[in-house]
Design an enzyme around this catalytic site. Structure first.
Site, mmCIF file in Angstrom:
data_model
loop_
_atom_site.group_PDB
_atom_site.id
_atom_site.type_symbol
_atom_site.label_atom_id
_atom_site.label_comp_id
_atom_site.label_asym_id
_atom_site.label_seq_id
_atom_site.Cartn_x
_atom_site.Cartn_y
_atom_site.Cartn_z
ATOM 1 N N ASP A 61 0.178 16.536 -1.462
ATOM 2 C CA ASP A 61 -0.127 15.736 -2.647
ATOM 3 C C ASP A 61 0.949 15.968 -3.697
ATOM 4 O OD1 ASP A 61 -3.032 14.402 -3.825
ATOM 5 O OD2 ASP A 61 -1.469 14.935 -5.278
ATOM 6 N N ASN B 131 -12.741 10.756 -2.085
ATOM 7 C CA ASN B 131 -13.207 9.957 -3.205
ATOM 8 C C ASN B 131 -13.285 8.512 -2.725
ATOM 9 O OD1 ASN B 131 -13.116 12.183 -5.052
ATOM 10 N ND2 ASN B 131 -10.905 11.924 -5.203
ATOM 11 N N THR C 117 -7.953 6.517 -6.446
ATOM 12 C CA THR C 117 -6.841 5.822 -7.111
ATOM 13 C C THR C 117 -5.903 5.138 -6.126
ATOM 14 O OG1 THR C 117 -5.529 7.848 -7.160
ATOM 15 C CG2 THR C 117 -6.877 7.368 -9.103
ATOM 16 N N HIS D 77 -8.217 8.388 2.568
ATOM 17 C CA HIS D 77 -7.557 9.687 2.702
ATOM 18 C C HIS D 77 -8.534 10.801 2.409
ATOM 19 C CE1 HIS D 77 -7.026 8.261 -1.450
ATOM 20 N NE2 HIS D 77 -7.128 9.532 -1.818
ATOM 21 N N HIS E 235 -6.159 3.519 0.193
ATOM 22 C CA HIS E 235 -5.943 3.737 1.627
ATOM 23 C C HIS E 235 -6.710 5.011 1.917
ATOM 24 C CE1 HIS E 235 -3.057 3.772 5.312
ATOM 25 N NE2 HIS E 235 -3.907 4.787 5.464
ATOM 26 N N HIS F 262 -8.613 14.762 1.101
ATOM 27 C CA HIS F 262 -7.887 15.848 0.453
ATOM 28 C C HIS F 262 -8.270 17.155 1.141
ATOM 29 C CE1 HIS F 262 -6.963 13.544 -3.384
ATOM 30 N NE2 HIS F 262 -7.979 12.828 -2.935
ATOM 31 N N CYS G 1 0.864 -1.187 0.000
ATOM 32 C CA CYS G 1 0.000 0.000 0.000
ATOM 33 C C CYS G 1 0.899 1.236 0.000
ATOM 34 C CB CYS G 1 -0.921 0.005 1.213
ATOM 35 S SG CYS G 1 -1.785 1.580 1.411
ATOM 36 N N CYS H 8 0.608 3.364 3.201
ATOM 37 C CA CYS H 8 1.230 2.691 4.354
ATOM 38 C C CYS H 8 2.748 2.837 4.286
ATOM 39 C CB CYS H 8 0.834 1.223 4.412
ATOM 40 S SG CYS H 8 -0.824 0.922 5.070
HETATM 41 P P1 AMP Z 1 -7.489 9.745 -4.942
HETATM 42 O O1 AMP Z 1 -7.499 9.908 -6.440
HETATM 43 O O2 AMP Z 1 -8.634 10.407 -4.230
HETATM 44 O O3 AMP Z 1 -7.330 8.292 -4.555
HETATM 45 O O4 AMP Z 1 -6.211 10.521 -4.444
HETATM 46 C C1 AMP Z 1 -4.920 9.984 -4.494
HETATM 47 C C2 AMP Z 1 -3.983 11.133 -4.479
HETATM 48 O O5 AMP Z 1 -2.702 10.653 -4.137
HETATM 49 C C3 AMP Z 1 -3.847 11.871 -5.820
HETATM 50 O O6 AMP Z 1 -4.242 13.231 -5.657
HETATM 51 C C4 AMP Z 1 -2.352 11.731 -6.135
HETATM 52 O O7 AMP Z 1 -1.818 12.886 -6.723
HETATM 53 C C5 AMP Z 1 -1.756 11.457 -4.786
HETATM 54 N N1 AMP Z 1 -0.492 10.739 -4.767
HETATM 55 C C6 AMP Z 1 -0.174 9.611 -5.458
HETATM 56 N N2 AMP Z 1 1.075 9.206 -5.162
HETATM 57 C C7 AMP Z 1 1.554 10.098 -4.259
HETATM 58 C C8 AMP Z 1 2.794 10.236 -3.562
HETATM 59 N N3 AMP Z 1 3.817 9.350 -3.717
HETATM 60 N N4 AMP Z 1 2.962 11.280 -2.714
HETATM 61 C C9 AMP Z 1 1.963 12.166 -2.543
HETATM 62 N N5 AMP Z 1 0.757 12.096 -3.162
HETATM 63 C C10 AMP Z 1 0.549 11.073 -4.010
HETATM 64 ZN ZN ZN Z 2 -2.421 1.497 3.559
#
Ligand code: AMP
Ligand code: ZN
Length: 113
Positions: free
Chosen positions: A30, A86, A94, A99, A97, A101, A4, A7
């Site tokens: 982000d 989301n 995407t 989260h 885990h 925003h 993950c 994680c």
């Molecule tokens: P979601 O589309 O709601 O699942 O949001 C996932 C978010 O994680 C997106 O806005 C990505 O830009 C962000 N994201 C993906 N990989 C990383 C990373 N390594 N560090 C920080 N943010 C990330």
């Molecule tokens: Zn996780």
């Protein structure tokens, strides 16, 4: 959780720009910001999505929301901000885990709700 992304970020195995941490919460910038301030607030306990919120983890989820005004104040978001989750692929999730925003630092434009 093995494999993950968040994680691994929480564990420090993948670098991130941390803005806040406490016993239950980790928050970082982000990597693809949609506004001048775009922070991801995540529970340290792995939950796949909002679908897994329940009696067993209310304190973890509440801790995420308790962190919101602290982070917003630290980021200077006195004019306002949005908190977005989301849940599921159709909503654009995407990273599986849970989260939240935290977005702000500009006029946020048209609202969906
Ligand atoms: P979601 O589309 O709601 O699942 O949001 C996932 C978010 O994680 C997106 O806005 C990505 O830009 C962000 N994201 C993906 N990989 C990383 C990373 N390594 N560090 C920080 N943010 C990330
Ligand atoms: Zn996780």
């Amino acid at each position: 959780m093995d494999n993950c992304l968040f994680c691994k970020i929480i564990a420090g195995e993948i670098p991130s720009t941390k803005v806040y941490e406490d016993e239950k919460v980790f928050a970082f910038r982000d990597i693809n910001p949609q506004a001048p301030v775009h922070i991801l607030i995540v529970p340290k306990k792995h939950l796949d999505s909002a679908n897994e919120i329940g009696e067993d983890n209310l304190e973890d989820v509440a801790a995420c929301f308790a962190a919101v005004p602290k982070i917003a104040a630290a980021e200077g978001l006195s004019e306002g901000y949005r908190v977005i989750n989301n849940c599921g692929a159709a909503a654009g999730q995407t990273v599986m885990h849970l989260h939240f925003h935290l977005i702000g630092g500009k006029e946020l434009g048209e609202k969906i709700v």
